[in-house]
Design an enzyme around this catalytic site. Sequence first.
Site, short mmCIF file in Angstrom:
data_model
loop_
_atom_site.label_atom_id
_atom_site.label_comp_id
_atom_site.label_asym_id
_atom_site.label_seq_id
_atom_site.Cartn_x
_atom_site.Cartn_y
_atom_site.Cartn_z
CG HIS A 141 -1.78 1.36 1.43
ND1 HIS A 141 -2.87 1.56 0.67
CD2 HIS A 141 -1.57 2.23 2.26
CE1 HIS A 141 -3.40 2.75 1.14
NE2 HIS A 141 -2.53 3.23 1.93
CG HIS A 190 0.45 6.47 0.34
ND1 HIS A 190 -0.50 7.77 0.41
CD2 HIS A 190 -0.30 5.31 1.22
CE1 HIS A 190 -1.49 7.36 1.17
NE2 HIS A 190 -1.41 6.14 1.74
CD GLU A 226 -4.91 6.16 2.03
OE1 GLU A 226 -5.23 5.26 1.32
OE2 GLU A 226 -3.89 6.26 2.54
CB SER A 259 -2.44 0.16 -3.05
OG SER A 259 -3.26 0.49 -2.00
#
Length: 484
Positions: free
Chosen positions: A317, A322, A362, A381
């Site tokens: 993730h 990110h 997100e 992700s």
Amino acid sequence: MKADLVGISGQKEEASKEKEMHGIESLNRQGSLESNSEDSRATVILTLTLCNVRKIELSKAVRVFEVQTLLFPSSTEPSLLYLLPPPFPLCISPFLTLLLLPMLEIQIHHFETRQAKKPKNSAGDLDIFVECEVHSADVSVLITSLKRAAEDVKTSREYKVPWFPRKIEDLDKCHHLITKYDPSLDHGHPVNTCIISSLHYRGDPLPHIEYTAQETATWREVYRKLSSLYPTHACMQYLDAFQQLEKYCGYQEDNIPQLRDVSRFLKERTGFQLRPAAGLLSARDFLASLAFRVFQSTQYIRHFSSPMHSPEPDCCHELLGHVPMLADKEFAQFSQDIGLASLGSSEAEIEKLATLYWFTVEFGLCKQNGSIKAYGAGLLSSYGELMYALSNKPEYKPFDPEVTAVHPYQDQAFQPVYFVAENLEDAKAKLQNYAMKIKKPFSLHYDPFTSSIEVMNTPQKVKRTLCQMKEELKNLCLALENLS
């Protein structure tokens, strides 16, 4: 299902710090009312103006203020009671002990008088500041009585400032974890066992992790499936950065990149750096880190039995979701702006900012070249949700921070609603406008040279910062002249 983000699934948790500052570097006193539930008394801070004091010699105020030394605490130090200047022949002694109304027990903690800054009637107008304690039930009676004797009586709720880091070293204190247990996973899953990195302190080298063959195989499966979607589903900024990460940071199917290499890459591109996190952080701690361009990142990888899902953020993730976006300058500023807005904010505002983070960093979407692309890490992700988000199944709404901040979110299934930004620059501008409306009794300035936060609560600090900006503007003007 998606992987959660570090720190933001804890928006509604109660793990906020108990330490609070009742002011920051002598913030200007404002009228306030702070309840004390233990003894049903309230501390009241009042500001008021008495007019024509020389003429009436406080005759009006005598009806409200009267001496009662019986209840005055002997431990009170006279040095805490200030009378400034007095230029008037005032008989001020009634004010020095107790503020008294019939049947009220009012105890003074602090008292000041000053010549009125903006006299309405004459030079005899007097501004008064009083901090006193009174039974909660009598507060309204006190204020009503004062309004009969004085003008501009003001009182408002005192703003208690939650602790926040002022220097990047203070992030060592921002490690409040949110515990999460997923009974559907076996007991060997890192989420259910605490096989996670220990606390990391500033100055410590980023740990090198020797991933097992099984962990690398899990990474390979995730990497292969997601990278097949990126060309058609990810935004342009993500694709540019991902290509650079493959070239310089060892992003490939058979290798899990090390935080040390990735952090060095980000530092050179946008000033962001990675910091190992031991799991889910509280929303306040996580957002505070962003204010210093520090991203709290886990290092463990999801369980091999569930390669397309992790109940908590893992390195898939962080590294695939990110990191590529944090390598973009526009998006890096957007992330830091959310962090800066969180410093000193109330719990209610933290929850709104965490929700904003959820629907942007997100699960954000943006328009590019007539299409909708993903820039949110939770999407980039998650193979399943990335496919779903860009299908015709979910509802799209334009990104508006006022609306987005209070929209209910889903952390156990795909989002039914996604917010679409016109572009990242527009999203950043809207977020900055939203942050300016958050009520705080102070303004903050981030100093990139010292990686510290300064409270702009004196004219000197504002002037110093303006001088720095003036020098930067000179350099920019000179650069424009050279280009013309």
